[in-house]
Scaffold this active site. Structure first.
Site, PDB file in Angstrom:
ATOM      1  N   LYS A  65     -10.145   0.794  -2.247  1.00 13.02           N
ATOM      2  CA  LYS A  65     -10.069  -0.442  -1.063  1.00 13.02           C
ATOM      3  C   LYS A  65     -11.432  -1.516  -1.467  1.00 13.02           C
ATOM      4  CE  LYS A  65      -5.877   0.227   1.165  1.00 13.02           C
ATOM      5  NZ  LYS A  65      -4.977   0.013   1.199  1.00 13.02           N
ATOM      6  N   TYR A  91      -9.838   6.642  -1.552  1.00 15.92           N
ATOM      7  CA  TYR A  91      -9.288   5.857  -1.158  1.00 15.92           C
ATOM      8  C   TYR A  91     -10.134   4.759  -0.971  1.00 15.92           C
ATOM      9  CZ  TYR A  91      -6.677   3.735   2.388  1.00 15.92           C
ATOM     10  OH  TYR A  91      -5.735   2.450   3.480  1.00 15.92           O
ATOM     11  N   GLY A 132       1.028  -1.388   0.304  1.00 24.10           N
ATOM     12  CA  GLY A 132      -0.089  -0.083   0.136  1.00 24.10           C
ATOM     13  C   GLY A 132       0.815   1.067  -0.100  1.00 24.10           C
TER      14      GLY A 132
HETATM   15  N1  NAP Z   1      -1.733   3.588   7.739  1.00 20.67           N
HETATM   16  C1  NAP Z   1      -3.066   3.463   8.208  1.00 20.67           C
HETATM   17  O1  NAP Z   1      -3.669   4.245   9.388  1.00 20.67           O
HETATM   18  C2  NAP Z   1      -3.813   2.339   7.302  1.00 20.67           C
HETATM   19  C3  NAP Z   1      -5.347   2.008   8.005  1.00 20.67           C
HETATM   20  C4  NAP Z   1      -6.119   0.962   7.086  1.00 20.67           C
HETATM   21  C5  NAP Z   1      -5.168   0.456   5.667  1.00 20.67           C
HETATM   22  N2  NAP Z   1      -4.064   0.587   5.965  1.00 20.67           N
HETATM   23  C6  NAP Z   1      -3.725   0.206   4.369  1.00 20.67           C
HETATM   24  O2  NAP Z   1      -2.490  -1.181   5.639  1.00 20.67           O
HETATM   25  C7  NAP Z   1      -1.778  -1.301   4.691  1.00 20.67           C
HETATM   26  C8  NAP Z   1      -0.644  -1.807   5.489  1.00 20.67           C
HETATM   27  O3  NAP Z   1      -0.117  -0.086   6.023  1.00 20.67           O
HETATM   28  P1  NAP Z   1       1.426   0.394   6.329  1.00 20.67           P
HETATM   29  O4  NAP Z   1       1.500   1.505   7.026  1.00 20.67           O
HETATM   30  O5  NAP Z   1       2.028  -1.206   6.714  1.00 20.67           O
HETATM   31  O6  NAP Z   1       2.161   0.467   4.586  1.00 20.67           O
HETATM   32  P2  NAP Z   1       3.122   1.255   4.504  1.00 20.67           P
HETATM   33  O7  NAP Z   1       4.591   1.060   5.852  1.00 20.67           O
HETATM   34  O8  NAP Z   1       3.319   2.474   4.123  1.00 20.67           O
HETATM   35  O9  NAP Z   1       4.636  -0.009   3.684  1.00 20.67           O
HETATM   36  C9  NAP Z   1       3.392  -0.145   2.234  1.00 20.67           C
HETATM   37  C10 NAP Z   1       4.379  -1.388   1.710  1.00 20.67           C
HETATM   38  O10 NAP Z   1       4.007  -1.254   0.787  1.00 20.67           O
HETATM   39  C11 NAP Z   1       5.879  -1.171  -0.642  1.00 20.67           C
HETATM   40  N3  NAP Z   1       4.914  -0.522  -1.515  1.00 20.67           N
HETATM   41  C12 NAP Z   1       4.726   0.643  -1.505  1.00 20.67           C
HETATM   42  N4  NAP Z   1       4.804   0.970  -3.298  1.00 20.67           N
HETATM   43  C13 NAP Z   1       5.300   0.067  -3.585  1.00 20.67           C
HETATM   44  C14 NAP Z   1       5.546   0.162  -4.833  1.00 20.67           C
HETATM   45  N5  NAP Z   1       5.707   1.003  -6.036  1.00 20.67           N
HETATM   46  N6  NAP Z   1       6.591  -1.217  -5.256  1.00 20.67           N
HETATM   47  C15 NAP Z   1       6.337  -2.149  -4.404  1.00 20.67           C
HETATM   48  N7  NAP Z   1       6.607  -2.083  -3.095  1.00 20.67           N
HETATM   49  C16 NAP Z   1       5.461  -0.929  -2.638  1.00 20.67           C
HETATM   50  C17 NAP Z   1       6.430  -0.923   0.244  1.00 20.67           C
HETATM   51  O11 NAP Z   1       8.051  -1.109  -0.321  1.00 20.67           O
HETATM   52  P3  NAP Z   1       8.739   0.535   0.229  1.00 20.67           P
HETATM   53  O12 NAP Z   1       9.676  -0.046   2.054  1.00 20.67           O
HETATM   54  O13 NAP Z   1       9.658  -0.563  -0.822  1.00 20.67           O
HETATM   55  O14 NAP Z   1       8.953   1.729  -0.344  1.00 20.67           O
HETATM   56  C18 NAP Z   1       6.428  -1.673   2.336  1.00 20.67           C
HETATM   57  O15 NAP Z   1       6.733  -2.490   1.624  1.00 20.67           O
HETATM   58  C19 NAP Z   1      -1.718  -0.283   3.143  1.00 20.67           C
HETATM   59  O16 NAP Z   1      -2.422  -1.549   2.406  1.00 20.67           O
HETATM   60  C20 NAP Z   1      -2.235   0.651   3.881  1.00 20.67           C
HETATM   61  O17 NAP Z   1      -3.732   1.377   2.877  1.00 20.67           O
HETATM   62  C21 NAP Z   1      -3.545   1.531   6.572  1.00 20.67           C
END
Ligand code: NAP
Length: 222
Positions: free
Chosen positions: A129, A125, A74
């Site tokens: 999803k 968003y 994500g």
């Molecule tokens: N943040 C919130 O409060 C929240 C709430 C509900 C749901 N979510 C969802 O939960 C999920 C996990 O969130 P998180 O905060 O753990 O995510 P995160 O820390 O932003 O990590 C995202 C992951 O996706 C990879 N990624 C991003 N862009 C990429 C690209 N262009 N190519 C390949 N890999 C890529 C990143 O790799 P790199 O390290 O290489 O960038 C990383 O491993 C996401 O789907 C998010 O939308 C988030």
């Protein structure tokens, strides 16, 4: 002795980092493959790291069997800079992984969505999803687990002002998040990772959606 094979994408993120540690250290998996775009920065006897170009996923072939697939992929609109790029990362890449792994026999697909995911939503968003959920459901996995966590809490390498401010408000007012509004409470990335691991071991069959309060409950301990 376990023969199960796991594949994870998004293993460098807040939830993904926690999840890959669990997958590697618990006995349930014989091998854990991480598809990443940059090195994880560690090795483990059970870990196979494959550095790939996610834009070329359609041409990628997985040369081994996979049982359980975990997607923590994500991005944010700030990082992606456009809705098109965000959609590509969150939906197109995740779907390509689902299709690729299905081809090599994957039985379970577990991924992170968001509260209010709905393909008809007027908010980009939650619409994005929702579309992801809708498309993954069309793939014939034995079991699909959809996680809809509230605000993710935990230590990030980058600073996200909006999320930090929300985290402060959520912590200060955490006593208010009881009863029916419990599902809006922020949740630790590690708890989400624990819940994903546990859901995979339960292998419920069909489609299961976990709301944030259900993730909180399931994610206690490993
Ligand atoms: N943040 C919130 O409060 C929240 C709430 C509900 C749901 N979510 C969802 O939960 C999920 C996990 O969130 P998180 O905060 O753990 O995510 P995160 O820390 O932003 O990590 C995202 C992951 O996706 C990879 N990624 C991003 N862009 C990429 C690209 N262009 N190519 C390949 N890999 C890529 C990143 O790799 P790199 O390290 O290489 O960038 C990383 O491993 C996401 O789907 C998010 O939308 C988030």
């Amino acid at each position: 002795m376990t023969e199960k094979m796991a594949l994870i994408v998004g293993a460098t993120g807040l939830v993904g980092k926690e999840l890959i540690t669990i997958l590697l250290n618990q006995k349930e998996y014989k091998k854990v493959t991480a598809l990443v775009r940059k090195p994880l920065g560690f090795t483990h006897p059970k870990l196979e790291e494959k550095i790939i170009d996610f834009d070329q996923l359609d041409e990628f072939v997985i040369p081994f069997r996979v049982d359980d697939v975990f997607s923590c992929l994500g991005t944010t609109i700030k990082k992606a800079k456009s809705q098109e790029t965000m959609y590509k990362i969150d939906v197109t890449y995740s779907l390509a992984i689902a299709k690729l792994t299905k081809k090599v026999g994957a039985k379970q697909f577990l991924f992170i969505s968001s509260p209010y995911a709905n393909s008809k939503s007027s908010v980009f968003y939650t619409r994005m999803k929702g579309k992801l959920e809708e498309e993954v459901r069309k793939i014939d996995f034995d079991s699909i687990s959809i996680f809809r966590p509230s605000l993710l809490l935990g230590k990030r390498q980058e600073f996200r002002l909006g999320e930090k401010m929300a985290e402060g408000v959520f912590s200060a007012l955490s006593f208010l998040f009881i009863g029916p509004v419990k599902k809006f409470k922020g949740i630790q990335g590690k708890t989400v990772a624990n819940a994903m691991f546990k859901a995979a071991q339960m292998n419920q069959g069909g489609v299961t959606i976990y709301s944030s309060d259900q993730i909180e409950e399931l994610g206690k301990g490993v």
